[in-house]
Scaffold this motif. Structure first.
Motif, short mmCIF file in Angstrom:
data_model
loop_
_atom_site.label_atom_id
_atom_site.label_comp_id
_atom_site.label_asym_id
_atom_site.label_seq_id
_atom_site.Cartn_x
_atom_site.Cartn_y
_atom_site.Cartn_z
N GLU A 1 0.84 -1.19 0.00
CA GLU A 1 0.00 0.00 0.00
C GLU A 1 0.87 1.24 0.00
OE1 GLU A 1 -4.11 1.24 2.27
OE2 GLU A 1 -2.62 -0.02 3.26
N VAL A 2 0.52 2.24 -0.77
CA VAL A 2 1.34 3.44 -0.87
C VAL A 2 0.47 4.65 -0.58
CG1 VAL A 2 2.91 2.45 -2.56
CG2 VAL A 2 0.90 3.64 -3.37
N PRO A 3 1.09 5.75 -0.10
CA PRO A 3 0.33 6.96 0.17
C PRO A 3 -0.21 7.57 -1.12
CG PRO A 3 2.46 6.98 1.31
CD PRO A 3 2.48 5.86 0.32
N ARG A 4 -1.19 8.44 -0.95
CA ARG A 4 -1.69 9.22 -2.09
C ARG A 4 -0.63 10.23 -2.52
NH1 ARG A 4 -6.16 9.26 1.51
NH2 ARG A 4 -5.77 11.43 2.06
N GLN A 5 -0.92 10.96 -3.56
CA GLN A 5 0.01 11.97 -4.07
C GLN A 5 0.52 12.84 -2.93
OE1 GLN A 5 1.14 12.31 -7.20
NE2 GLN A 5 2.48 13.93 -6.50
N ALA A 6 1.83 12.98 -2.84
CA ALA A 6 2.45 13.71 -1.72
C ALA A 6 1.91 15.12 -1.63
CB ALA A 6 3.96 13.72 -1.89
N ALA A 7 1.64 15.56 -0.42
CA ALA A 7 1.23 16.93 -0.15
C ALA A 7 2.10 17.44 0.98
CB ALA A 7 -0.25 16.99 0.25
N ALA A 8 2.50 18.71 0.89
CA ALA A 8 3.39 19.28 1.90
C ALA A 8 2.74 19.19 3.27
CB ALA A 8 3.71 20.73 1.56
N PRO A 9 3.47 18.68 4.27
CA PRO A 9 2.89 18.62 5.61
C PRO A 9 2.64 20.00 6.18
CG PRO A 9 5.23 18.09 5.67
CD PRO A 9 4.85 18.18 4.23
N GLU A 10 1.67 20.09 7.06
CA GLU A 10 1.37 21.37 7.70
C GLU A 10 2.32 21.66 8.85
OE1 GLU A 10 -2.87 21.56 8.50
OE2 GLU A 10 -3.20 20.30 6.74
N ARG B 1 2.97 11.13 10.28
CA ARG B 1 3.93 10.17 9.72
C ARG B 1 5.22 10.29 10.51
NH1 ARG B 1 8.32 10.13 6.07
NH2 ARG B 1 8.53 8.12 4.96
N VAL B 2 5.70 9.17 11.01
CA VAL B 2 6.93 9.15 11.79
C VAL B 2 7.95 8.27 11.08
CG1 VAL B 2 7.96 8.72 14.05
CG2 VAL B 2 5.54 9.34 13.89
N SER B 3 9.16 8.79 10.92
CA SER B 3 10.24 8.01 10.32
C SER B 3 11.51 8.26 11.12
CB SER B 3 10.44 8.41 8.85
OG SER B 3 10.71 9.80 8.73
N ALA B 4 12.41 7.30 11.08
CA ALA B 4 13.66 7.40 11.83
C ALA B 4 14.82 7.08 10.91
CB ALA B 4 13.64 6.44 13.02
N ARG B 5 15.88 7.88 11.04
CA ARG B 5 17.08 7.64 10.23
C ARG B 5 18.27 8.31 10.92
NH1 ARG B 5 16.81 8.89 3.94
NH2 ARG B 5 15.39 7.11 4.15
N GLY B 6 19.36 7.55 11.02
CA GLY B 6 20.59 8.12 11.56
C GLY B 6 20.47 8.63 12.98
N GLY B 7 19.68 7.95 13.81
CA GLY B 7 19.54 8.37 15.19
C GLY B 7 18.62 9.56 15.39
N GLN B 8 17.94 9.99 14.35
CA GLN B 8 17.02 11.13 14.43
C GLN B 8 15.63 10.72 13.95
OE1 GLN B 8 18.18 15.38 13.30
NE2 GLN B 8 16.96 14.81 11.52
N VAL B 9 14.62 11.26 14.60
CA VAL B 9 13.24 10.97 14.24
C VAL B 9 12.63 12.20 13.58
CG1 VAL B 9 10.94 10.38 15.11
CG2 VAL B 9 12.96 9.31 16.12
N CYS B 10 11.87 11.97 12.52
CA CYS B 10 11.16 13.05 11.85
C CYS B 10 9.66 12.79 11.91
CB CYS B 10 11.61 13.16 10.39
SG CYS B 10 10.72 14.45 9.45
N GLY B 11 8.93 13.79 12.36
CA GLY B 11 7.48 13.71 12.37
C GLY B 11 6.90 14.72 11.40
N GLU B 12 5.97 14.27 10.54
CA GLU B 12 5.26 15.16 9.61
C GLU B 12 3.78 15.02 9.90
OE1 GLU B 12 7.26 14.64 5.45
OE2 GLU B 12 7.47 12.75 6.58
N ALA B 13 3.06 16.13 9.91
CA ALA B 13 1.65 16.06 10.31
C ALA B 13 0.78 16.92 9.41
CB ALA B 13 1.51 16.52 11.76
N TRP B 14 -0.48 16.48 9.29
CA TRP B 14 -1.49 17.15 8.47
C TRP B 14 -2.79 17.28 9.27
CZ3 TRP B 14 1.96 13.55 6.95
CH2 TRP B 14 2.75 13.81 5.82
N GLY B 15 -3.60 18.24 8.90
CA GLY B 15 -4.93 18.37 9.49
C GLY B 15 -4.97 19.31 10.69
N PRO B 16 -6.19 19.58 11.20
CA PRO B 16 -6.34 20.47 12.36
C PRO B 16 -5.55 20.02 13.59
CG PRO B 16 -8.47 20.04 11.33
CD PRO B 16 -7.49 19.11 10.68
N GLY B 17 -5.30 18.71 13.71
CA GLY B 17 -4.57 18.21 14.87
C GLY B 17 -3.08 18.14 14.68
N ALA B 18 -2.56 18.70 13.57
CA ALA B 18 -1.13 18.58 13.26
C ALA B 18 -0.25 19.16 14.36
CB ALA B 18 -0.84 19.25 11.93
#
Length: 317
Positions: free
Chosen positions: A8-17, A68-85
């Motif tokens: 399963e893949v995400p829909r067309q990428a949209a810039a996170p809020e 969306r949470v991803s981890a790489r090189g000892g660092q975590v990146c969080g990207e969020a969308w919507g009113p609850g971002a």
């Protein structure tokens, strides 16, 4: 769905809020930390992706949001969308175990010492949200996990709302309390939920604001308030605060299989009951839930001792 791999893949990428990076103070395994939040492989609020990232669709105090949470090189990146971002990114470190202190755990059994060494990235998540863990825990009362997961999936997809942003297909935010309260009785039955569990959910959502307040209480005090709701007992309250509060000492009692698993791992006793399980876990007072997590991760579980719990047929009524 991707025709090439079936993944399963995400829909067309949209810039996170909103975007937030965070560096944990030790090893972190996203799958181990966030795995307890997934209610089955088809959970519409949770996706674990082939690239190691995790997506969550969440009803926050500020409204629906996707993380969306991803981890790489000892660092975590969080990207969020919507009113609850904004809320999701503010809570990101605690979601990933920043409030948890694994160093407080002192293994008293070789099995647990080895498992901790092999799984150093285990942290206890703290979502800061009660209803998102309470409702599926109620649905899991006295039925097979497959039945409970199917009920959760059916109700969230039908009465929830699509996750904001470019979330993977069919991800949904769980319904708001008022929406849960308006689900007709026959729809509960179609989802395979009997009247007792449905009534407990309805009582809980009518008190949603008061129950969400428990995130500011200690786990013990939170469990006391939750258990004031008829139909919510020690099993359900423990399963809830383990996730909402990151409670390291909340032990699940009343489970069909857990006492035997703990008894077998720590004493070779597959017939252990709740009392024996609690006795064996006494050396881990304050960290008993973490001890159980490590036991489950160890892979040392007894063979099946009888037939599976039979599936119910409430959906046919």
């Amino acid at each position: 769905m991707s025709r090439g791999t079936g993944a399963e893949v995400p829909r067309q990428a949209a810039a996170p809020e909103g975007v937030r990076t965070w560096v944990p103070d030790g090893p972190l395994d996203l799958g181990l930390v966030l795995g307890p939040l997934r209610r089955g492989p088809g959970d519409p609020t949770f996706r674990a992706m082939p690239d190691g990232s995790v997506w969550r669709a969440v009803r926050t105090p500020l409204g629906p949001g996707t993380l969306r949470v991803s981890a790489r090189g000892g660092q975590v990146c969080g990207e969020a969308w919507g009113p609850g971002a904004e809320w999701l990114l503010e809570q990101l470190p605690e979601l990933l175990g920043a409030a948890d202190d694994p160093s407080l755990f002192v293994p008293r059994h070789r099995l647990l010492a080895l498992t901790r060494h092999r799984r150093p990235g285990l942290r206890l998540t703290r979502t800061g949200l009660v209803m998102e863990s309470l409702i599926p825990s109620i649905l899991e009362q006295k039925v097979t996990t497959a039945e409970a997961y199917a009920a959760w999936r059916t109700l969230v997809q039908k009465y929830g709302e699509p996750a904001p942003g470019p979330a993977p297909g069919r991800m949904h935010v769980m319904p708001a309390p008022r929406t849960w309260a308006l689900i007709p009785s026959w729809e509960w039955r179609r989802a395979g939920v009997d009247d007792k569990r449905a009534s407990t959910v309805l009582r809980a959502v009518r008190l949603a604001a008061r129950l969400e307040e428990t995130v500011r209480m200690s786990p013990a005090a939170a469990r006391e308030r939750l258990e004031l709701v008829p139909g919510i007992g020690p099993w359900t309250s423990a399963e809830t605060v383990q996730r909402s509060h990151g409670a390291p000492d909340a032990v699940t009692v009343g489970d069909l299989h857990l006492p035997g698993i703990v008894g077998y791992a720590l004493a070779g006793n597959r017939w252990a009951d709740d009392a024996e399980m609690l006795r064996l876990l006494e050396p881990y007072a304050g960290q008993r839930h973490r001890a159980v997590r490590l036991i489950l991760l160890s892979g040392r579980v007894p063979g099946r001792r009888g037939p599976r719990m039979p599936k119910g047929h409430v959906g046919r009524l």
